[in-house]
Design a protein around this motif. Structure first.
Motif, short mmCIF file in Angstrom:
data_model
loop_
_atom_site.label_atom_id
_atom_site.label_comp_id
_atom_site.label_asym_id
_atom_site.label_seq_id
_atom_site.Cartn_x
_atom_site.Cartn_y
_atom_site.Cartn_z
N LEU A 184 0.82 -1.21 0.00
CA LEU A 184 0.00 0.00 0.00
C LEU A 184 0.86 1.26 0.00
N LEU A 185 1.98 1.23 0.70
CA LEU A 185 2.91 2.37 0.68
C LEU A 185 3.51 2.56 -0.70
N LYS A 186 3.80 1.43 -1.38
CA LYS A 186 4.35 1.53 -2.74
C LYS A 186 3.30 2.07 -3.71
N ILE A 187 2.05 1.67 -3.52
CA ILE A 187 0.98 2.19 -4.38
C ILE A 187 0.84 3.70 -4.19
N ALA A 188 0.90 4.15 -2.92
CA ALA A 188 0.82 5.59 -2.65
C ALA A 188 2.00 6.32 -3.30
N GLN A 189 3.17 5.69 -3.28
CA GLN A 189 4.35 6.29 -3.90
C GLN A 189 4.20 6.35 -5.42
N ASP A 190 3.54 5.36 -5.99
CA ASP A 190 3.32 5.36 -7.45
C ASP A 190 2.57 6.61 -7.88
N TRP A 191 1.53 6.97 -7.13
CA TRP A 191 0.72 8.12 -7.51
C TRP A 191 1.54 9.42 -7.43
N LYS A 192 2.53 9.46 -6.58
CA LYS A 192 3.39 10.65 -6.49
C LYS A 192 4.37 10.73 -7.66
N GLN A 193 4.68 9.57 -8.26
CA GLN A 193 5.68 9.54 -9.33
C GLN A 193 5.08 9.76 -10.71
N PHE A 194 3.77 9.57 -10.86
CA PHE A 194 3.16 9.77 -12.17
C PHE A 194 3.14 11.26 -12.50
#
Length: 303
Positions: free
Chosen positions: A9-19
């Motif tokens: 879930l932390l990685k998914i949250a990080q994904d949204w910051k990187q897009f």
């Protein structure tokens, strides 16, 4: 399980910051909206079903108030068989309230577990779509080289960068699927076994409970559907990556770029999938087989 899911879930949250690409964000928002619609429909149906299932026995005391019998009262029953060691008639309403609160609370916890799984898988499917989107950029650049719209060196360099980004994202998606598999496979085996047992043990001897238990059977099939469908989507999405690699017109590119595409092509030959306790694949084929088997056994036991 908690640690791995928290990490995911932390990685998914990080994904949204990187897009940062507008088109890629649009794709991810589209798949997130699909997930939101799915969980709204699923949770609404399941909670409504359990309320109907649990409250149906309340019909007898309600009818006694509206249309009382001349020679007594209608029998009072709980939503499910239970022995409390106290007089049912005297403590019917507190026991009924406990059944309703406990039943709805239990289904809310189970549905929440399912919804988290559906949303996580929907994110993964969105990432697969981004991989295909980046490979489409490689295909477009290859076409521009083929048509002479861009010089080979520049076009191949851009195609190389797009390929690298697609490979990096594909590796991340595969890692996510492995985390999902490790976190959920045992849980799905237990849940599916309990649901199949419940489906088989349903008895339709009492006509008064016919509607209620048929409603419950349909709910079990819906629950199965919403759990197996995300697994099927992962299989389909991972197979689409292979087709995107094959169709990206790699023959117009340099050997360096071709070799990268070959590596990705080989990895995507084997589709990604989820399992239930490493015993069965979470797919629509398995769903149809399990439903067919469960209904066949149910029919035999109730004939």
């Amino acid at each position: 399980m908690y640690v791995t899911l928290k990490t995911l879930l932390l990685k998914i949250a990080q994904d949204w910051k990187q897009f940062n690409d507008k088109d890629e964000l649009k794709i991810m928002h589209k798949y997130t909206e699909y997930g939101r619609q799915s969980i709204t429909l699923y949770s609404g149906y399941m909670i409504t079903t359990v309320i109907v299932f649990l409250s149906f026995p309340m019909a007898s005391p309600v009818l006694d108030l509206i249309m009382p019998l001349k020679n007594g009262t209608r029998p009072k029953n709980l939503p499910y068989y239970a022995e409390y060691g106290i007089d049912l008639e005297e403590y019917y309403y507190p026991l009924m309230a406990q059944s309703l609160v406990g039943g709805v609370g239990t289904i809310v916890v189970l549905v929440s577990f399912d919804l988290e799984f559906i949303l996580i898988v929907q994110h993964v499917i969105g990432l697969f779509s981004l991989v295909n989107f980046r490979l489409k950029k490689v295909e477009k650049m290859s076409e521009e080289i083929e048509n002479g719209k861009v010089i080979f060196v520049k076009g191949d360099y851009l195609a190389y960068l797009y390929t690298i980004s697609a490979i990096d994202l594909h590796k991340k998606v595969v890692e996510y699927i492995e985390i999902i598999e490790d976190s959920y496979n045992l849980a799905w085996l237990i849940i599916m076994s309990l649901n199949m047992f419940s489906l088989i043990k349903i008895k339709l001897n009492d006509p008064n409970d016919l509607f209620r238990y048929l409603f419950g059977m349909f709910s079990i099939s819906i629950h199965f559907y919403y759990i197996f469908l995300p697994g099927q989507k992962i299989i389909n999405s991972s197979e689409e990556v292979f087709h995107s690699c094959y169709a990206c017109k790699w023959y117009n590119l340099s050997e360096k770029t071709k070799n990268l595409i070959k590596i990705m092509l080989l990895r995507s030959l084997k589709p990604c999938y989820l399992t239930g306790g490493k015993m069965f694949t979470m797919s629509m084929d398995t769903y149809c087989s399990m439903m067919k088997t469960g209904l066949s056994v149910f029919t035999v036991l109730n004939s």
